[in-house]
Scaffold this active site. Sequence first.
Site, PDB file in Angstrom:
ATOM      1  N   HIS A 239       0.821  -1.217   0.000  1.00 55.94           N
ATOM      2  CA  HIS A 239       0.000   0.000   0.000  1.00 55.94           C
ATOM      3  C   HIS A 239       0.860   1.275   0.000  1.00 55.94           C
ATOM      4  CE1 HIS A 239      -3.384  -2.622   0.907  1.00 55.94           C
ATOM      5  NE2 HIS A 239      -2.763  -3.084   1.964  1.00 55.94           N
TER       6      HIS A 239
HETATM    7  O1  RIB Z   1      -4.710   0.101   4.952  1.00 47.68           O
HETATM    8  C1  RIB Z   1      -3.330   0.053   4.674  1.00 47.68           C
HETATM    9  C2  RIB Z   1      -2.601   1.101   5.448  1.00 47.68           C
HETATM   10  O2  RIB Z   1      -2.769   0.878   6.864  1.00 47.68           O
HETATM   11  C3  RIB Z   1      -1.081   1.051   5.219  1.00 47.68           C
HETATM   12  O3  RIB Z   1      -0.547   2.324   5.385  1.00 47.68           O
HETATM   13  C4  RIB Z   1      -0.618   0.135   6.327  1.00 47.68           C
HETATM   14  O4  RIB Z   1       0.754   0.331   6.631  1.00 47.68           O
HETATM   15  C5  RIB Z   1      -1.492   0.591   7.466  1.00 47.68           C
HETATM   16  O5  RIB Z   1      -0.925   1.773   8.009  1.00 47.68           O
END
Ligand code: RIB
Length: 310
Positions: A239
């Site tokens: 992500h």
């Molecule tokens: O939903 C994904 C996000 O939430 C990413 O940034 C992961 O590291 C958590 O922080």
Amino acid sequence: MAIPLLIDTDMGVDDAVAVAWALASGNEARIVGMTSVEGNVSLAQATANIARWLAGLGVAEMPPIGQGLSQTGRDMPMASHVFGDDGLGGVDLPDPTDFHPTDFRSIYGQAIEAHGRDLTILAIGPLTNLAALLDETPELLARVGRIVVMGGAVWCKGNITPHAEFNFYRDPAAAAAVLSAGLPVSVVPLDVTCQVLLDESHLAHLARSRAARGELLARLIRYPLVREADGGCGQFQVHDATALGVILRPAHFLRAAMGLDVVTEGSEAGASRPRVAKDKSRQVNVVISVNAADLLEDMLESLCDEKFVV
Ligand code: RIB
Ligand code: CA
């Protein structure tokens, strides 16, 4: 000229991949500050993870590091079930002793004073710190060039509740405040980041690459990969590195300007609601698609220090 980058992070595995890519990007981006926020792990652990990961990558001169805020109130989940108790897959990393984080406000203040409109903020955890700055010194963030946020699930199912993505869920009021403040925000939602996946074949390349960081990254990512393999498909969604990709490789993405409201309470807290916003000051840029194969290829080329074909 390298883009001055302030990274606001809750330092889980995918945050660490983004930090490694920013450091490996050479003259494309330069980390001028890092601030921790509670999310994947506790605030203290997120702060320690910044130093541990930079030391593990062999960073000789740490960037200025500030400790941010935790979210108060609601009893909310962290992400140890995905990233392990320490948030970094239990990978053996140094514990720097000469590490003295300051307050996050001073990191933001110094970076904005020094770089102003040239500065990009990459916010890859809950937006608690940014909302606090908005509340305390509203004119400060208005001087920044760009704020790229990994968060939200606009048209897809959430990853922490059916309605909400993790970062927005952990502090929905902060997300709502930042997205409605008329700031130059680009939102990189789960809709897009869930398409950028690493699997064992990528880890094999990382592990045998000539880049020293490759083997460490392979060990780091294997933890959630195996965990996801327990019940998932043996792929790991990067992500936060995808959000960094919006800064380093913008051509791989499409975006649209719209209003984006965040539900702040009730069973759908953290949900993102798109709406038409004719008034540009009420719009944010929402990334709506990614060329995942090309982004992965570029990301892995940087991380492996070698040509890479996914
Ligand atoms: O939903 C994904 C996000 O939430 C990413 O940034 C992961 O590291 C958590 O922080
Ligand atoms: Ca994160």
